[in-house]
Design a protein around this motif. Sequence first.
Motif, PDB file in Angstrom:
ATOM      1  N   THR A 221       0.837  -1.192   0.000  1.00  0.00           N
ATOM      2  CA  THR A 221       0.000   0.000   0.000  1.00  0.00           C
ATOM      3  C   THR A 221       0.879   1.253   0.000  1.00  0.00           C
ATOM      4  OG1 THR A 221      -0.082   0.107   2.411  1.00  0.00           O
ATOM      5  CG2 THR A 221      -1.793  -1.209   1.291  1.00  0.00           C
ATOM      6  N   PRO A 222       0.341   2.384  -0.414  1.00  0.00           N
ATOM      7  CA  PRO A 222       1.136   3.624  -0.396  1.00  0.00           C
ATOM      8  C   PRO A 222       1.766   3.925   0.964  1.00  0.00           C
ATOM      9  CG  PRO A 222      -0.836   3.948  -1.699  1.00  0.00           C
ATOM     10  CD  PRO A 222      -0.971   2.588  -1.072  1.00  0.00           C
ATOM     11  N   PRO A 223       1.032   3.812   2.094  1.00  0.00           N
ATOM     12  CA  PRO A 223       1.688   4.073   3.383  1.00  0.00           C
ATOM     13  C   PRO A 223       2.849   3.128   3.670  1.00  0.00           C
ATOM     14  CG  PRO A 223      -0.699   4.150   3.634  1.00  0.00           C
ATOM     15  CD  PRO A 223      -0.434   3.603   2.263  1.00  0.00           C
ATOM     16  N   LYS A 224       2.744   1.867   3.251  1.00  0.00           N
ATOM     17  CA  LYS A 224       3.824   0.916   3.495  1.00  0.00           C
ATOM     18  C   LYS A 224       5.047   1.242   2.633  1.00  0.00           C
ATOM     19  CE  LYS A 224       3.733  -2.297   5.789  1.00  0.00           C
ATOM     20  NZ  LYS A 224       4.158  -2.454   7.196  1.00  0.00           N
ATOM     21  N   ARG A 225       4.828   1.770   1.449  1.00  0.00           N
ATOM     22  CA  ARG A 225       5.967   2.156   0.605  1.00  0.00           C
ATOM     23  C   ARG A 225       6.695   3.357   1.213  1.00  0.00           C
ATOM     24  NH1 ARG A 225       3.455   1.670  -5.497  1.00  0.00           N
ATOM     25  NH2 ARG A 225       1.710   0.394  -4.788  1.00  0.00           N
ATOM     26  N   LEU A 226       5.916   4.308   1.716  1.00  0.00           N
ATOM     27  CA  LEU A 226       6.531   5.456   2.375  1.00  0.00           C
ATOM     28  C   LEU A 226       7.282   5.022   3.628  1.00  0.00           C
ATOM     29  CD1 LEU A 226       3.620   8.024   1.967  1.00  0.00           C
ATOM     30  CD2 LEU A 226       5.880   8.154   0.879  1.00  0.00           C
ATOM     31  N   GLU A 227       6.724   4.047   4.331  1.00  0.00           N
ATOM     32  CA  GLU A 227       7.408   3.508   5.505  1.00  0.00           C
ATOM     33  C   GLU A 227       8.717   2.842   5.098  1.00  0.00           C
ATOM     34  OE1 GLU A 227       5.576   1.307   9.145  1.00  0.00           O
ATOM     35  OE2 GLU A 227       6.156  -0.250   7.705  1.00  0.00           O
ATOM     36  N   ALA A 228       8.709   2.157   3.966  1.00  0.00           N
ATOM     37  CA  ALA A 228       9.936   1.514   3.483  1.00  0.00           C
ATOM     38  C   ALA A 228      11.008   2.558   3.185  1.00  0.00           C
ATOM     39  CB  ALA A 228       9.641   0.683   2.235  1.00  0.00           C
ATOM     40  N   ILE A 229      10.623   3.660   2.545  1.00  0.00           N
ATOM     41  CA  ILE A 229      11.581   4.740   2.280  1.00  0.00           C
ATOM     42  C   ILE A 229      12.168   5.245   3.584  1.00  0.00           C
ATOM     43  CG2 ILE A 229      11.813   7.113   1.449  1.00  0.00           C
ATOM     44  CD1 ILE A 229       9.705   6.476  -0.687  1.00  0.00           C
ATOM     45  N   ARG A 230      11.308   5.433   4.567  1.00  0.00           N
ATOM     46  CA  ARG A 230      11.752   5.946   5.869  1.00  0.00           C
ATOM     47  C   ARG A 230      12.695   4.959   6.561  1.00  0.00           C
ATOM     48  NH1 ARG A 230       7.195   6.895   7.536  1.00  0.00           N
ATOM     49  NH2 ARG A 230       7.150   9.122   7.085  1.00  0.00           N
ATOM     50  N   MET A 231      12.320   3.695   6.589  1.00  0.00           N
ATOM     51  CA  MET A 231      13.133   2.685   7.271  1.00  0.00           C
ATOM     52  C   MET A 231      14.497   2.523   6.608  1.00  0.00           C
ATOM     53  SD  MET A 231      10.282  -0.269   8.137  1.00  0.00           S
ATOM     54  CE  MET A 231      11.530  -1.385   8.786  1.00  0.00           C
TER      55      MET A 231
END
Length: 369
Positions: A221-231
Amino acid sequence: MSKIVQRAVSTPADHAHPDARRGRGALSTVRSRYDSETRQREDDGWDNLEEAEPLKTVLHEDSTRHIIAWNKSPDIPFDRSINPYRGCEHGCIYCFARPSHAYLGFSPGLDFETQIVFKPNAAALLRQELAAKGYRPATLSMGSNTDPYQPVERELRITRSILEVLLETRHPLGIVTKNHLVTRDIDILSEMAKLGLVKVFVSLTTLDRRLARAMEPRASTPPKRLEAIRMLNEAGIPAGVMTAPMIPAVNDMELERLLEAAWEAGAREAGWVLLRLPFELKELWREWLTEHFPDRASKVMKLVQESRGGKDYVADFGGRMRGEGAYADLIAQRFALAIKRIGFNERRLGLRKDLFVPPEKDARQGRLF
């Protein structure tokens, strides 16, 4: 030469039952340009098409003897890549790699996302090719065709085995993915990052969960992709964003918001690509567009064609990624203004290739499976 299965056949519009294609992107199997026969699916009046089990993912082992794919395309920044998988379970309807499944005898439609070809010997083959006399290192790309972190990677772990070889040999690597699963390999990627050997780009197409579900049903999902960028960035792994593809009147209005969200997540490099519709993808895209956006389908295709010289697609080097004309120019201008305002691409990270150490050839290296 890879040996997979005998050629599949399908009709130009062999549509799967809605229940069968639940969670999939394409609506039909769409006839491959290489098919010599067709088969028509018909209701015989006994209502046997009214219920259908969801299509399952089927895995096929690839017996290829080579793992590095070489290219001389002047409009892409790498000359070599690895694709651990052929076909992609993410099911992104816009994926320009769909037509490549026709080479294997599969349909670029539903087969592309349900008939997945995997390369179990990828790490062993890579070790052999990196050990070849005369090999010269340069950035190796993963994710340039199909996603190395698609769902089946969770169990097969082929991508991870490749990363282990690249870390061992100190070989530079660029990754493009739209799956949060990339964070599983932070342990390896962070070690590569310390040596200046890796950077990751996460593909972000929309912030709208419903659009993402329809357009790329099995990707994170879009939030999980943004979380991946952050992590990834918090772990010291440079992770940028690809706002790709930009699609007229579907997600293009989100361009600036996508870049802003990625910046907040830690991305500092960004890129974009215009929707590409090669070969059978034209038909698949039109089917999907008519079902999901019947009110604007004609407008979308009008803008697509305006950016492709009046055609659905033009494959010329230099223009295929960005298109031409007023609409394409407008997207390019908006992107340029947004990255300047936000601060993207002020520094482009180059990867080191001077640390490369050829692997030792090991005749005892066997198959992974």
